[in-house]
Enzyme design. Sequence first.
Site, PDB file in Angstrom:
ATOM      1  N   HIS A  14       0.827  -1.217   0.000  1.00  0.00           N
ATOM      2  CA  HIS A  14       0.000   0.000   0.000  1.00  0.00           C
ATOM      3  C   HIS A  14       0.858   1.263   0.000  1.00  0.00           C
ATOM      4  O   HIS A  14       0.386   2.329  -0.386  1.00  0.00           O
ATOM      5  CB  HIS A  14      -0.964  -0.014   1.188  1.00  0.00           C
ATOM      6  N   ASN A  65      -7.335   1.779   3.351  1.00  0.00           N
ATOM      7  CA  ASN A  65      -6.461   1.676   4.523  1.00  0.00           C
ATOM      8  C   ASN A  65      -7.204   1.833   5.850  1.00  0.00           C
ATOM      9  O   ASN A  65      -6.849   1.194   6.850  1.00  0.00           O
ATOM     10  CB  ASN A  65      -5.367   2.754   4.465  1.00  0.00           C
TER      11      ASN A  65
END
Length: 356
Positions: free
Chosen positions: A69, A97
């Site tokens: 990420h 997230n």
Amino acid sequence: MKFLLAIVLCGVVVLGTFPLSSDAQASQLDPSFYRDTCPTVHSIVRDVLRNVSKTDPRILASLMRVHFHDCFVQGCDASILLNDTATIVSEQGAAPNNNSIRGLNVVNDIKTAVEAACPNTVSCADILALAAEIASVLGGGPDWKVPLGRRDSLTANRTLANQNLPAAFFTLPQLTTAFANQGLNITDLVTLSGAHTFGRAQCQFFFARLYNFNGTGNPDPTLDSSYRQILQSQCPIDGSKNTSVVNLDLTTPDTVDNKYYSNLQAQKGLLQSDQELFSTPNASTTAIVNNFSANQTLFFEAFKASMIKMGNIGVLTGTNGEIRKQCNFVNSNSMGLANVASNKESFSEDGIVSSY
Ligand code: HEM
Ligand SMILES: *[C@@H]1O[C@H](CO)[C@@H](O)[C@H](O)[C@H]1NC(C)=O
Ligand SMILES: *[C@@H]1O[C@H](CO)[C@@H](O)[C@H](O)[C@H]1NC(C)=O
Ligand SMILES: *[C@@H]1O[C@H](CO)[C@@H](O)[C@H](O)[C@H]1NC(C)=O
Ligand SMILES: *[C@@H]1O[C@H](CO)[C@@H](O)[C@H](O)[C@H]1NC(C)=O
Ligand SMILES: *[C@@H]1O[C@H](CO)[C@@H](O)[C@H](O)[C@H]1NC(C)=O
Ligand SMILES: *[C@@H]1O[C@H](CO)[C@@H](O)[C@H](O)[C@H]1NC(C)=O
Ligand SMILES: *[C@@H]1O[C@H](CO)[C@@H](O)[C@H](O)[C@H]1NC(C)=O
Ligand SMILES: *[C@@H]1O[C@H](CO)[C@@H](O)[C@H](O)[C@H]1NC(C)=O
Ligand SMILES: *[C@@H]1O[C@H](CO)[C@@H](O)[C@H](O)[C@H]1NC(C)=O
Ligand SMILES: *[C@@H]1O[C@H](CO)[C@@H](O)[C@H](O)[C@H]1NC(C)=O
């Protein structure tokens, strides 16, 4: 004299084009980058992770995901670690997230241990890349020489995190595009999705497949019905926002191996994005899944290569960015910790030029 002039002109050309080439940036990374300045960095990261994983085996998967990420959003620059401040809109608040990314406190523990041994030397972005490799090894998967020398960003971009990170309900064309945008091809897509060989996912990310797939009112036809019934008991119908978690790999939940791929062949992939790789009609990804399922060594070789490729995305090197002292804040705003010993100035332009 003529010869010298040619070198100078040549140098100008090189300097003018270098920053445009991501290959050139990537090639600036080097597995021995900290050989003289922090030779113990790998073992420090490994020791912390080994400790934490005794009580929290999932941490290995969680940290590998943080690296992914990070890399998909303005490159592998630790931008994901920056907290909300007056000037930073944290990527941690992006939809993929928020309430999902785990292990940032452990990253801080690693950074503290590394700073104690080698102050102001190792970037947070490199710590994430090292943690991902060590997670693979401690999970029973392959090791590789992690290219190092990344520097940490001065910015974060939540908008970009929302745009670039793939979602669990993406179709194969959407997944292919998301990866192509990062310079990753379908082999990389299938290979890196194999990271779902460990870790967990919340019910909310596959709930629709169990009860109302794609608005059809029926379950996903590419989901094995006995596996579906197990998942339905773990994720009751009234719990579409249920945050309880299920193993991504039902066969070997905490092990890095190729069982993820045989699960897909048995229609036992957890996320739609997983099952699409095998079940999309006529897709070239199906044959790659079959290959990895048949040969774990082949998967491990591919995994090393694709992890290194992902780790090279958009890296900051040289005088770009900084070495953060505390991973959650840029040095100019690190809550009193900043002894911003001007990392930039210590690499003067003269120094760069004379090194050519
Ligand atoms: C192909 C597109 C991908 C999609 C759509 C996707 C999506 C997801 C989702 C929805 C979760 C569950 C998160 C949660 O429940 O909070 C997850 C977990 C995870 N993902 Fe992916 N992912 C993808 C690719 C990757 C890649 C490339 C990697 C690493 C190389 C990766 C590593 C992981 C790991 C290790 C977990 C478990 C994390 C944990 O247990 O904390 N994923 N992913
Ligand atoms: C790991 O845990 C042991 C025992 O709990 C402790 O002595 C050691 O300092 C820890 N090491 C790290 C790197 O956290
Ligand atoms: C950064 O933000 C996270 C929440 O996203 C919080 O848990 C953490 O304590 C913050 N870190 C610092 C050093 O304030
Ligand atoms: C993240 O999730 C929390 C809890 O669900 C929510 O209150 C918050 O608004 C979310 N953050 C963002 C930036 O959307
Ligand atoms: C963040 O990314 C978006 C989308 O690419 C871009 O339009 C925007 O300028 C970026 N914002 C910052 C602060 O860099
Ligand atoms: C993907 O890229 C790798 C090199 O990074 C290459 O070896 C492989 O053949 C490519 N795969 C496809 C399907 O293009
Ligand atoms: C979901 O439905 C849309 C049309 O409503 C279709 O284009 C898409 O391919 C479907 N997705 C899957 C995975 O079946
Ligand atoms: C979430 O699912 C679990 C079963 O896995 C169940 O015990 C729990 O009550 C559910 N929570 C909600 C809010 O539906
Ligand atoms: C898949 O390929 C077969 C044979 O080439 C063809 O008949 C079929 O229509 C294709 N299916 C899809 C969904 O493209
Ligand atoms: C599958 O593996 C075989 C043998 O290693 C190789 O020749 C073939 O190109 C591979 N196919 C794909 C789609 O990766
Ligand atoms: C599995 O893949 C490895 C690595 O590509 C290769 O060396 C080996 O021959 C393959 N094994 C089989 C049984 O095909």
